[in-house]
Scaffold this motif. Structure first.
Motif, mmCIF file in Angstrom:
data_model
loop_
_atom_site.group_PDB
_atom_site.id
_atom_site.type_symbol
_atom_site.label_atom_id
_atom_site.label_comp_id
_atom_site.label_asym_id
_atom_site.label_seq_id
_atom_site.Cartn_x
_atom_site.Cartn_y
_atom_site.Cartn_z
ATOM 1 N N LYS A 1 -3.615 4.928 1.033
ATOM 2 C CA LYS A 1 -2.860 5.987 0.338
ATOM 3 C C LYS A 1 -1.952 6.739 1.306
ATOM 4 C CE LYS A 1 -6.024 6.768 -3.459
ATOM 5 N NZ LYS A 1 -7.456 6.575 -3.118
ATOM 6 N N ALA B 1 -12.552 5.172 4.325
ATOM 7 C CA ALA B 1 -11.242 4.789 4.865
ATOM 8 C C ALA B 1 -10.871 5.743 5.994
ATOM 9 C CB ALA B 1 -10.193 4.839 3.754
ATOM 10 N N LEU C 1 -1.992 -6.839 2.410
ATOM 11 C CA LEU C 1 -1.275 -5.605 2.068
ATOM 12 C C LEU C 1 0.114 -5.613 2.697
ATOM 13 C CD1 LEU C 1 -4.332 -3.312 2.737
ATOM 14 C CD2 LEU C 1 -3.310 -3.693 0.500
ATOM 15 N N GLU D 1 -11.380 -3.518 13.086
ATOM 16 C CA GLU D 1 -10.749 -3.273 14.393
ATOM 17 C C GLU D 1 -11.494 -2.183 15.163
ATOM 18 O OE1 GLU D 1 -6.192 -4.089 14.184
ATOM 19 O OE2 GLU D 1 -6.808 -3.242 12.268
ATOM 20 N N GLY E 1 -11.216 0.348 6.190
ATOM 21 C CA GLY E 1 -9.957 0.235 6.923
ATOM 22 C C GLY E 1 -9.118 1.484 6.853
ATOM 23 N N ALA E 2 -7.868 1.330 7.266
ATOM 24 C CA ALA E 2 -6.936 2.465 7.235
ATOM 25 C C ALA E 2 -6.819 2.967 5.799
ATOM 26 C CB ALA E 2 -5.578 2.019 7.758
ATOM 27 N N ASP E 3 -6.462 4.229 5.648
ATOM 28 C CA ASP E 3 -6.322 4.803 4.301
ATOM 29 C C ASP E 3 -4.976 4.362 3.723
ATOM 30 O OD1 ASP E 3 -6.034 6.285 2.058
ATOM 31 O OD2 ASP E 3 -6.770 8.154 2.931
ATOM 32 N N MET F 1 4.517 -4.812 13.661
ATOM 33 C CA MET F 1 3.998 -3.938 12.611
ATOM 34 C C MET F 1 5.093 -2.988 12.117
ATOM 35 S SD MET F 1 1.502 -3.000 10.736
ATOM 36 C CE MET F 1 0.371 -1.731 10.164
ATOM 37 N N LEU G 1 -4.769 5.342 15.433
ATOM 38 C CA LEU G 1 -5.947 4.476 15.577
ATOM 39 C C LEU G 1 -6.061 3.832 16.956
ATOM 40 C CD1 LEU G 1 -6.349 2.324 12.301
ATOM 41 C CD2 LEU G 1 -8.026 3.854 13.353
ATOM 42 N N GLY H 1 -10.047 -4.663 7.733
ATOM 43 C CA GLY H 1 -8.832 -4.127 8.348
ATOM 44 C C GLY H 1 -9.167 -3.265 9.545
ATOM 45 N N THR I 1 -7.993 -7.856 6.841
ATOM 46 C CA THR I 1 -7.377 -8.090 5.533
ATOM 47 C C THR I 1 -5.942 -7.572 5.431
ATOM 48 O OG1 THR I 1 -8.418 -6.024 4.929
ATOM 49 C CG2 THR I 1 -9.541 -8.009 4.231
HETATM 50 C C1 LIG Z 1 -2.581 0.805 10.568
HETATM 51 C C2 LIG Z 1 -3.335 -0.127 11.502
HETATM 52 C C3 LIG Z 1 -3.807 -1.367 10.876
HETATM 53 C C4 LIG Z 1 -4.828 -1.182 9.867
HETATM 54 C C5 LIG Z 1 -4.549 -1.423 8.563
HETATM 55 C C6 LIG Z 1 -5.582 -1.358 7.541
HETATM 56 O O1 LIG Z 1 -6.752 -1.140 7.774
HETATM 57 S S1 LIG Z 1 -5.054 -1.648 5.970
HETATM 58 C C7 LIG Z 1 -6.499 -1.515 4.979
HETATM 59 C C8 LIG Z 1 -7.344 -2.714 5.103
HETATM 60 N N1 LIG Z 1 -8.465 -2.606 4.211
HETATM 61 C C9 LIG Z 1 -8.617 -3.399 3.140
HETATM 62 O O2 LIG Z 1 -7.855 -4.296 2.893
HETATM 63 C C10 LIG Z 1 -9.806 -3.121 2.270
HETATM 64 C C11 LIG Z 1 -9.361 -2.640 0.924
HETATM 65 N N2 LIG Z 1 -10.483 -2.294 0.077
HETATM 66 C C12 LIG Z 1 -11.258 -3.221 -0.512
HETATM 67 O O3 LIG Z 1 -11.104 -4.403 -0.330
HETATM 68 C C13 LIG Z 1 -12.329 -2.728 -1.437
HETATM 69 O O4 LIG Z 1 -11.964 -1.433 -1.868
HETATM 70 C C14 LIG Z 1 -13.743 -2.660 -0.822
HETATM 71 C C15 LIG Z 1 -14.259 -4.081 -0.614
HETATM 72 C C16 LIG Z 1 -13.742 -1.923 0.494
HETATM 73 C C17 LIG Z 1 -14.691 -1.918 -1.814
HETATM 74 O O5 LIG Z 1 -14.648 -2.567 -3.040
HETATM 75 P P1 LIG Z 1 -15.292 -1.887 -4.339
HETATM 76 O O6 LIG Z 1 -15.153 -2.890 -5.422
HETATM 77 O O7 LIG Z 1 -16.607 -1.375 -3.990
HETATM 78 O O8 LIG Z 1 -14.395 -0.619 -4.654
HETATM 79 P P2 LIG Z 1 -12.853 -0.557 -5.090
HETATM 80 O O9 LIG Z 1 -12.054 -1.669 -4.509
HETATM 81 O O10 LIG Z 1 -12.775 -0.307 -6.534
HETATM 82 O O11 LIG Z 1 -12.398 0.761 -4.307
HETATM 83 C C18 LIG Z 1 -12.946 2.020 -4.632
HETATM 84 C C19 LIG Z 1 -11.865 3.067 -4.467
HETATM 85 O O12 LIG Z 1 -11.504 3.140 -3.093
HETATM 86 C C20 LIG Z 1 -10.117 2.978 -2.935
HETATM 87 N N3 LIG Z 1 -9.894 2.267 -1.664
HETATM 88 C C21 LIG Z 1 -10.477 1.143 -1.250
HETATM 89 N N4 LIG Z 1 -10.058 0.835 -0.011
HETATM 90 C C22 LIG Z 1 -9.202 1.813 0.355
HETATM 91 C C23 LIG Z 1 -8.455 2.058 1.519
HETATM 92 N N5 LIG Z 1 -8.520 1.239 2.582
HETATM 93 N N6 LIG Z 1 -7.681 3.124 1.553
HETATM 94 C C24 LIG Z 1 -7.609 3.966 0.507
HETATM 95 N N7 LIG Z 1 -8.298 3.785 -0.621
HETATM 96 C C25 LIG Z 1 -9.092 2.721 -0.697
HETATM 97 C C26 LIG Z 1 -9.694 2.152 -4.141
HETATM 98 O O13 LIG Z 1 -8.322 2.328 -4.403
HETATM 99 C C27 LIG Z 1 -10.577 2.725 -5.214
HETATM 100 O O14 LIG Z 1 -9.991 3.926 -5.642
HETATM 101 P P3 LIG Z 1 -10.054 4.355 -7.187
HETATM 102 O O15 LIG Z 1 -9.441 3.206 -7.944
HETATM 103 O O16 LIG Z 1 -11.513 4.525 -7.476
HETATM 104 O O17 LIG Z 1 -9.251 5.606 -7.229
#
Ligand SMILES: CCC/C=C/C(=O)SCCNC(=O)CCNC(=O)[C@H](O)C(C)(C)COP(=O)([O-])OP(=O)([O-])OC[C@H]1O[C@@H](n2cnc3c(N)ncnc32)[C@H](O)[C@@H]1OP(=O)([O-])[O-]
Length: 719
Positions: free
Chosen positions: A64, A23, A126, A103, A60-62, A255, A75, A99, A122
Motif C-alpha cells: 500500500k 508487512a 508485483l 529478504e 514483505g514490504a507494505d 528497481m 529496508l 518478498g 515474490t
Molecule cells: C522494496 C524492496 C523490495 C521488497 C518488495 C516486497 O516485499 S513486495 C511485497 C512482497 N510480498 C508479497 O508478494 C506477499 C503478498 N501477500 C500475500 O501473498 C498474501 O497476502 C499472504 C500469503 C501473505 C497472506 O495470505 P492470506 O490469504 O492469509 O491473506 P490475504 O492475501 O487476503 O491478505 C490479507 C490482507 O493483507 C493485505 N496484504 C497482504 N500482503 C500485503 C503486503 N505485503 N502489503 C500490504 N498489504 C498486504 C491484503 O491486501 C489483505 O488486505 P484486505 O483485502 O484484507 O484489506
C-alpha cells in the motif's frame, strides 16, 4: 510496529506487529530498527530471534505504500545492520516469509522455519524485483540456477524445499519461536564470520554468458512482454559477475526503473483487485459481510462431459463428498476412468493420496437426493437444462442449492423451473475446471444472498478466484468476448490475416491470439450457438445482405469454415493448418489465404493494408466498450470484477492489469475518441458505438480506476 522483549534470560525477541501479515510499513521498519538497537545495546542479550505475531513471519514490504511518498527507514540499511550485528540473529519463520520478509530473514544469520511455512521472493509478481538485497544474497546462498528460478517466477517454496535448497537451517513441527529461541541459545557467542551471506562469494557457473543467455531467452518467452522477470535476470547476473557492493548498486538501479513503471502499477492493482472481488455486493444491497453462507459437505455434479469431470475433481480435491451423475452409458464408463486419472495425476504432483473415495458414481439422477448442493453441467441446451432443473427441484432434499455451469444461458429462466428459485445460482467454471482459477458466480434477480454467499465460499474452498456477477447473456466474460471475436472476423474480411491479428494480440501479451484460441477451443462450439440464434445461413451467398444478420453487420467466415469440416486443432484444420488432428503447432495455411481472397472478391471487398495498432484498437476497445456497458447495467459491481475475470479466465496479460485498468492507463478520452472514429467508419457495428457511461466518465474528468465505482454511483443518482 515491532516489540522487543527478553526471553530465556539472554535471548532478545523481536516480534513484528503489523496485522494482518506483518508487512514492513514505515512504522514497522522503524520498530525493527529501534528493537535491534535495544537488543544489541542490552548486555544481557547474547543472541536475537526475529518473529512475526499471529503465526505469520512477514508478508514483505507494505504494498500500500508503493506509489506514495515513502517515509521511514529504508529496508536495505536496516537489513545490513542486522547482518553486521555481532550477536547471532535467528529468523523464526511461521506462515509466510515473502518478498522483503524473506529478504529480512536472509539478512539474519540463521533461519528456523515451521514445516507448514511458505517462502518466496515474490516481488516479480508485483512488477518489481527483490531489491532489499534478495537478488544478491539468494544466489550466494543457494547458487545461481536455483536463485534464478525462484526470483524470476516468484514461486512459493515449502519449508521442506527451502531446507533442501539451503535457504533455511532447520525445520520444525513444534512451536517455531520456542525452537528458534533454543537455536539462538545454542549459537550464542559463536563466530558469525561464516554466517553473513553478503560476504559469501557467489558460486560462478562455468559458462556465465551461455547460462544467462539461455535463461534470458526462456524468460523473455514466458514473460509475454512483462519487464520485471527480465530485470530479475539482469540483477542475478550482477550477483554472479560483480562484487556484492556493485551488485547492490545494480539491483537498486534496476528497481528504480521498475518501481515507477505502468506494469508495476498494473500488477499491484491486480493484487488488490483479486482480494477486492471477495467483498462482493448485489444491486439489492446484499453484501459479503452481511450474507451468511451455508456449509456444504456433500455436492453432486450432473453430466460428466469435459466440464463435469473437472468440476467433480475440483470438488473432491477440496475435501467434499461428491455424487457424480451421468446417464449415458458410454460417457459414464469413460468419465469414471478419466476422473480417476485426473485425480491420480493431481495427487502425484502434490505428493498426496488421490481422494478417489470422495466420489461415488451413478447413472441415476435420484442419487442426488441427499446432497447439499448440485452443479448441473449437462450439454449447453436450454430444453435439456430445463428438464434437469425440474427433476432436481423434486428430487433434492429441502434447501439444496441448485447451480448451473452454463456459460451463457439465462440463469433466471432455469430458476423459474424450480420450486425455490432463491436457491438457484450460476457457477460458471472455465475449462479445465480443476485447473482454471476463475469462477463466475451468477446471481439472478431471485437468487438469495445466502445462495450467492454459499457459492462464493465453495469457490474459495476449491481454490478459485470467485467473482459474483449479474445474469445476462454470456455474463461478464463471454459477453465481452463476443465483440472481440466479431472484430477479429471483420478485420479478416477487410484485409487482415489470422497471422497479423494473432501476432498483434500475442505481442500485446495474450498467450494465444484470437484465431489460435478459437482453433484450440473448437470452431464448432460457436457455430452451434450461432445456429441456435438463427444467425447461420448455409452457403457462400453474395450480395449485401449476405453479411448482415438481424439488422447488423455479420461475418459468416467462421460458419463457412465449419461447413468445410474445419473445426480447428481437433480436425487438423481451422484458421491454421496442423500436422495432424490434435496437433498443437499452428502453421500458415495457403488454402485459408486463397479462401479469404475468394471471399473478398465474391463480396466486392477490396483488401486494405492494416497495422497492428488498428488490430489492437478494434479488438480491445470493442471489448472494453462492452465492459463499460456491463458496468452501466450493473452486471459487474466494479472494474476490478471485470479485470479479475479477464486476467484469470481469458489470459489477459496480468502486467496490463485487465481491460478496464488498461483503458484507464490508455486514457478514457483516447479510448472514447478512437471508438467514435471506428464507429463513424463502421456505422453498422453497434459494438463500436461508445457506451454512455464511458462518455459520462470522460465528461466528469476521467477519474482513476479506483474511483469509478463511486463515480458510477454518483452518475446513477443523477439520472
Ligand atoms: C522494496 C524492496 C523490495 C521488497 C518488495 C516486497 O516485499 S513486495 C511485497 C512482497 N510480498 C508479497 O508478494 C506477499 C503478498 N501477500 C500475500 O501473498 C498474501 O497476502 C499472504 C500469503 C501473505 C497472506 O495470505 P492470506 O490469504 O492469509 O491473506 P490475504 O492475501 O487476503 O491478505 C490479507 C490482507 O493483507 C493485505 N496484504 C497482504 N500482503 C500485503 C503486503 N505485503 N502489503 C500490504 N498489504 C498486504 C491484503 O491486501 C489483505 O488486505 P484486505 O483485502 O484484507 O484489506
Amino acid at each position: 510496529m515491532a516489540q522487543f522483549t527478553r526471553v530465556s534470560r539472554s535471548v532478545g525477541l523481536i516480534t513484528l506487529q503489523n496485522p494482518p501479515v506483518n508487512a514492513l510499513s514505515a512504522v514497522t521498519r522503524q520498530g525493527i530498527v529501534d528493537a535491534v538497537k535495544s537488543a544489541l545495546g542490552d548486555p544481557k542479550v547474547k543472541s536475537v530471534v526475529i518473529c512475526g505475531q499471529n503465526g505469520i513471519f512477514c508478508g514483505g514490504a507494505d504494498i500500500k505504500e508503493f506509489g506514495t511518498n515513502i517515509t521511514g527507514p529504508p529496508l536495505v540499511p536496516m537489513i545490513h545492520a542486522i547482518e553486521a550485528s555481532n550477536k547471532p540473529v535467528v529468523a523464526a519463520i511461521e506462515g509466510s516469509a515473502f518478498g522483503g520478509g524473506l529478504e529480512l530473514a536472509l539478512g539474519c544469520h540463521y533461519r528456523v522455519a515451521h514445516s507448514k511455512a511458505k517462502l518466496g521472493l515474490t516481488e516479480v509478481t508485483l512488477g518489481l524485483l527483490p531489491a532489499a538485497g534478495g537478488t544478491q544474497r539468494l544466489p550466494r546462498l543457494i547458487g545461481v540456477p536455483a536463485a534464478l528460478n525462484l526470483i524470476t517466477t516468484g514461486r512459493h517454496v515449502t519449508a521442506a524445499e527451502a531446507l533442501q535448497l539451503g535457504i533455511v537451517d532447520q525445520v520444525t513441527d513444534h512451536n517455531t519461536v520456542d525452537e528458534a529461541v533454543k537455536f539462538a541459545l545454542s549459537v550464542a557467542g559463536k563466530s558469525l564470520d561464516a554466517r553473513r551471506i553478503s560476504t559469501y562469494p557467489c558460486p560462478r557457473p562455468s559458462d556465465v554468458d551461455a547460462l544467462f543467455e539461455e535463461v534470458m531467452q526462456k524468460v523473455r518467452q514466458s514473460a509475454r512482454g512483462a519487464i520485471a522477470p527480465i530485470a530479475c535476470v539482469q540483477a542475478v547476473r550482477a550477483a554472479a559477475t560483480l562484487p556484492y557492493s556493485q551488485g547492490m548498486e545494480r539491483e537498486q538501479e534496476l528497481m528504480a526503473t521498475l518501481f515507477t513503471s505502468g506494469q508495476a502499477r498494473a500488477l499491484q492493482y491486480c493484487f488488490f483487485a483479486q482480494r477486492a472481488v471477495g467483498r462482493w455486493s448485489m444491486p439489492s444491497g446484499a453484501r459479503w459481510d452481511t450474507s451468511k453462507p451455508r456449509s456444504i459437505r456433500k455436492a453432486a455434479v450432473i453430466g460428466l462431459g469435459t466440464m463435469g469431470r473437472g468440476i467433480a475433481v475440483a470438488l473432491a480435491q477440496a475435501g467434499l463428498s461428491v455424487v457424480a451423475v451421468e446417464t449415458q452409458e458410454k460417457q459414464f464408463t469413460e468419465a469414471k476412468k478419466m476422473v480417476s486419472g485426473m485425480m491420480e495425476r493431481g495427487a502425484k504432483r502434490r505428493g498426496t493420496a488421490p481422494p478417489l473415495d470422495k466420489i461415488t458414481y451413478s447413472q441415476n439422477i435420484q442419487a442426488v437426493a441427499d446432497v447439499d448442493l448440485v452443479i448441473e453441467a449437462v450439454f449447453e441446451d436450454m430444453a435439456l437444462k430445463e428438464k434437469v432443473f425440474q427433476q432436481l427441484s423434486t428430487i433434492c432434499k429441502q434447501g439444496t442449492f441448485l447451480c448451473t455451469n452454463t456459460s451463457a444461458l439465462d440463469v433466471d429462466h432455469l430458476a423459474s423451473q424450480t420450486r425455490n428459485p432463491e436457491l438457484v445460482v450460476g457457477m460458471h467454471f472455465f475449462a479445465p475446471a480443476h485447473v482454471m482459477k476463475l469462477l463466475e458466480v451468477v446471481y439472478g434477480p431471485r437468487s438469495s444472498p445466502q445462495a450467492v454467499a454459499t457459492a462464493m465460499q465453495l469457490g474459495k474452498k476449491m481454490g478459485k478466484v470467485s467473482v459474483a456477477v449479474g445474469n445476462c447473456r454470456g455474463f461478464v466474460g463471454n459477453r465481452m468476448l463476443k465483440p472481440y471475436l466479431e472484430q477479429a472476423l471483420f478485420l479478416l474480411e477487410e484485409g487482415a490475416t489470422p497471422e497479423l491479428v494473432d501476432g498483434a494480440l500475442e505481442e500485446f501479451g495474450f498467450a494465444l491470439g484470437v484465431f489460435k484460441m478459437s482453433d484450440l477451443s473448437g470452431l464448432d462450439v460457436g457455430w452451434k450457438i450461432r445456429k441456435g440464434d438463427g444467425l447461420v445461413e448455409p452457403g457462400l451467398a453474395s450480395g449485401p445482405s449476405a453479411r448482415i444478420r438481424q439488422g447488423r453487420r455479420y461475418s459468416p467466415l467462421g460458419d463457412l469454415l465449419c461447413e468445410q469440416g474445419r473445426f480447428g486443432q481437433k480436425t487438423g484444420q481451422g484458421w491454421y493448418r496442423y500436422d495432424k488432428p490434435g496437433s498443437r503447432v499452428a502453421r500458415y495455411d495457403p488454402w485459408l489465404h486463397s479462401f479469404l481472397e475468394e471471399y473478398r472478391t465474391q463480396h466486392g471487398i477490396v483488401a486494405r493494408r492494416m497495422d497492428q495498432q488498428e488490430v489492437l484498437e478494434r479488438c480491445l476497445y470493442a471489448l472494453i466498450n462492452e465492459g463499460f456497458r456491463i458496468l452501466e447495467d450493473g452486471i459487474a459491481a466494479g472494474p476490478e470484477d471485470i479485470d479479475i475475470i479477464y486476467v484469470f479466465g481469458y489470459s489477459w496479460p496480468r502486467h496490463r492489469g485487465g481491460p478496464m485498468f488498461y483503458a484507464s492507463m490508455v486514457g478514457l478520452a483516447k479510448v472514447l475518441k478512437r471508438l467514435e472514429h471506428y464507429h463513424q467508419a463502421h456505422p453498422d457495428i453497434p459494438y463500436m458505438q461508445p457506451c454512455n457511461l464511458l462518455r459520462r466518465l470522460v465528461a466528469s474528468g476521467s477519474p482513476p480506476v479506483h474511483k469509478w465505482k463511486e463515480a458510477i454511483k454518483k452518475l446513477r443518482s443523477q439520472l
